[in-house]
Write an enzyme that holds these catalytic residues in place. Structure first.
Site, PDB file in Angstrom:
ATOM      1  N   SER A   1       0.822  -1.091   0.023  1.00  0.00           N
ATOM      2  CA  SER A   1       0.030   0.041  -0.061  1.00  0.00           C
ATOM      3  C   SER A   1       0.817   1.184  -0.141  1.00  0.00           C
ATOM      4  CB  SER A   1      -0.816  -0.037   1.283  1.00  0.00           C
ATOM      5  OG  SER A   1      -1.958   1.024   1.061  1.00  0.00           O
TER       6      SER A   1
ATOM      7  N   ASP B   1      10.136   5.778 -10.039  1.00  0.00           N
ATOM      8  CA  ASP B   1       9.671   6.441 -11.396  1.00  0.00           C
ATOM      9  C   ASP B   1      10.582   7.708 -11.460  1.00  0.00           C
ATOM     10  OD1 ASP B   1       7.834   4.406 -12.026  1.00  0.00           O
ATOM     11  OD2 ASP B   1       6.158   5.633 -11.665  1.00  0.00           O
TER      12      ASP B   1
ATOM     13  N   LYS C   1      -0.585  -4.210  -3.447  1.00  0.00           N
ATOM     14  CA  LYS C   1      -1.939  -3.574  -2.910  1.00  0.00           C
ATOM     15  C   LYS C   1      -2.098  -2.324  -3.285  1.00  0.00           C
ATOM     16  CE  LYS C   1      -4.953  -2.520   1.053  1.00  0.00           C
ATOM     17  NZ  LYS C   1      -5.115  -0.939   0.637  1.00  0.00           N
TER      18      LYS C   1
END
Length: 493
Positions: A304, A315, A329
């Site tokens: 999560s 990224d 998740k």
């Protein structure tokens, strides 16, 4: 004759009742696609009919809770569920930290089958708690609690069995891998909502911060860590997200903003317009050194919000990921109260990383994969099970309290002659027992291969080259899709 007449009468009454009730709930061809209102009307009819006609008098609360639980379970989302009064109380206790428990973040499938029993899976153990001190790992399964099989329990029942008065014992049966089964006796303790542990890696200029969970306090504790690192002249940083089950999205955004000075951190997408949000970074909140070498540690217990942070840093090519693939998740839940005592938790949206990837049920792969525990042979699994059952670790430590590292190494060597278990793991188990009444040390480089590799990578001369070769999650996803399409084409040919 009278008996036959009476029998015919009863059959007639039952038949009429069935026909009447069927007419109440029958669906004509025009109603083949019923509206929400029509379904609600039918639910009300069933509720009233059952309550008025069932053979015994029923508590309407039972029907109410059963209907809502069944409705949410039917969705098939393990994170969408009914929160009965006990669960709501436990949730409030977790928020305040005032409850007796064993310190394990857990999950449980909704459906249980003989092929795949609904065992309780340990998402992550919480540091300095009975579960962590007992050596329970992320990925372990709890197959029984005090001898009661967990597949037959609801999540609420599992929590009620694991939680209880501080100082009371509970025995969990652990399944590790495919064959290792052993009992672990835990004594419930006060479980507080943890945030972060931090310090300098001894003999280096590396700041190490373990983020345990994302609470409202986590950004403050991280800043405390970074202030300490700054005073010690840190030149690089390791962020440990292993076994971090997640937490508040606002908290992880504030944490990420300390490293990312511009651009998207995470977005949430839903069919509801008000749930579509973009969380962006701002330069005035960024406190980390520019171009700071960062390694992030992840494993299957990272879920999560911890995946939001690791995904964002990956990224933006700001961190090198070491460890194992994360849990996967990628959804956002909200707790909606239904009354003062009960409620429901509902998945409202999915989150996406800056490169527009949702990792739900997929996870985030590390840039460098390494496990702390090597795969055991069947013989080693059997030896480990016998080791745990023997209680030899506890007995060894009781004979020699306050063991030094040299004592621990010698004891592990002796035990390894009887039990075919890796000595590094034995030293770890002995060390945990020695430290059971102390605060858990910040790190254990003798056992922690992942942290040792992170230190090696961050100190290496080719760290910059490694970072240049990292790929965004979108690039990895596109490569995976291309590989699948190529494999399909080759199979057709």
């Amino acid at each position: 004759m009278k008996k036959n007449i009476r029998k015919i009468f009863y059959i007639s009454v039952i038949t009429v009742s069935i026909l009447c009730s069927s007419s109440c709930f029958a669906q004509t061809s025009k109603e083949s696609k019923a509206t929400s209102f029509q379904y609600m009307k039918k639910l009300n009819q069933v509720f009233d009919y059952v309550q008025q006609n069932y053979v015994d008098e029923l508590d309407p609360k039972i029907l109410y809770e059963g209907a809502i639980k069944g409705m949410l379970d039917a969705i098939g989302d393990p994170y969408t569920l009914y929160l009965d009064p006990d669960y709501m109380r436990d949730l409030n206790d977790t928020t305040t930290g005032n409850f007796g428990g064993v310190g394990l973040s857990i999950s449980k499938p909704i459906e249980s089958t003989p092929q795949k029993p609904a065992y309780v899976e340990v998402s992550s153990p919480i540091d300095d708690t009975p579960g962590a001190r007992a050596g329970i790992h992320a990925g372990d399964y709890i197959i029984a609690i005090d001898g009661l099989p967990t597949p037959e329990m609801t999540m609420n029942e599992v929590l009620s069995h694991l939680r209880g008065q501080i100082g009371t014992p509970v025995t969990v049966t652990i399944l590790r891998g495919t064959n290792m089964r052993f009992d672990v006796k835990l004594v419930r303790a006060l479980i507080e909502v943890p945030t972060a542990k931090y310090g300098m890696i001894e003999g280096t200029k590396i700041g190490y911060c373990k983020l345990i969970e994302f609470t409202p306090e986590t950004p403050k504790r991280l800043q405390d860590a970074m202030d300490l690192f700054q005073k010690n002249g840190y030149t690089s940083m390791i962020i440990d997200l292993r076994d971090n089950p997640g937490g508040l999205i606002t908290s992880v955004v504030d944490v990420a903003d300390k490293f990312i000075d511009n651009g998207l951190i995470v977005s949430t997408k839903s069919r509801l317009a008000f749930e579509n949000q973009e969380f962006t970074a701002s330069p005035e909140k960024t406190t980390a050194k520019k171009n700071l070498p960062i390694v992030v540690l992840i494993n299957q217990g990272s879920a999560s919000a911890s995946e939001i942070l690791s995904g964002a840093l990956k990224d933006y090519h700001m961190a090198y990921l070491v460890g194992q693939k994360t849990y996967g998740k990628g959804s956002v839940q909200q707790v909606i109260p239904l009354s003062d005592i009960d409620g429901m938790k509902l998945t409202m949206a999915r989150y996406y990383t800056p490169s527009d990837v949702n990792i739900d049920k997929i996870g985030i792969p590390p840039d460098y994969e390494i496990k702390n525990i090597e795969t055991m042979t069947p013989e080693q699994e059997e030896a480990y099970t016998k080791l745990v059952a023997s209680n030899i670790i506890t007995e060894t430590v009781e004979k020699t309290p306050n063991m030094s590292e040299n004592d621990i190494a010698l004891a592990a060597n002796v035990i390894a002659k009887t039990y075919d278990v890796d000595e590094r793991l034995l030293r770890r188990l002995i060390r945990i027992q020695v430290q059971r009444t102390q605060v858990t040390p910040l790190y254990d480089l003798d056992y922690d291969l992942q942290l040792a590799k992170a230190i090696e990578i961050i100190q290496s001369d080719n760290y910059s080259d490694l970072m240049r070769k990292t790929k965004t999650l979108k690039e990895l996803q596109d490569e995976a899709l291309l590989a699948q399409e190529t494999a399909k084409e080759e199979s057709v040919q």
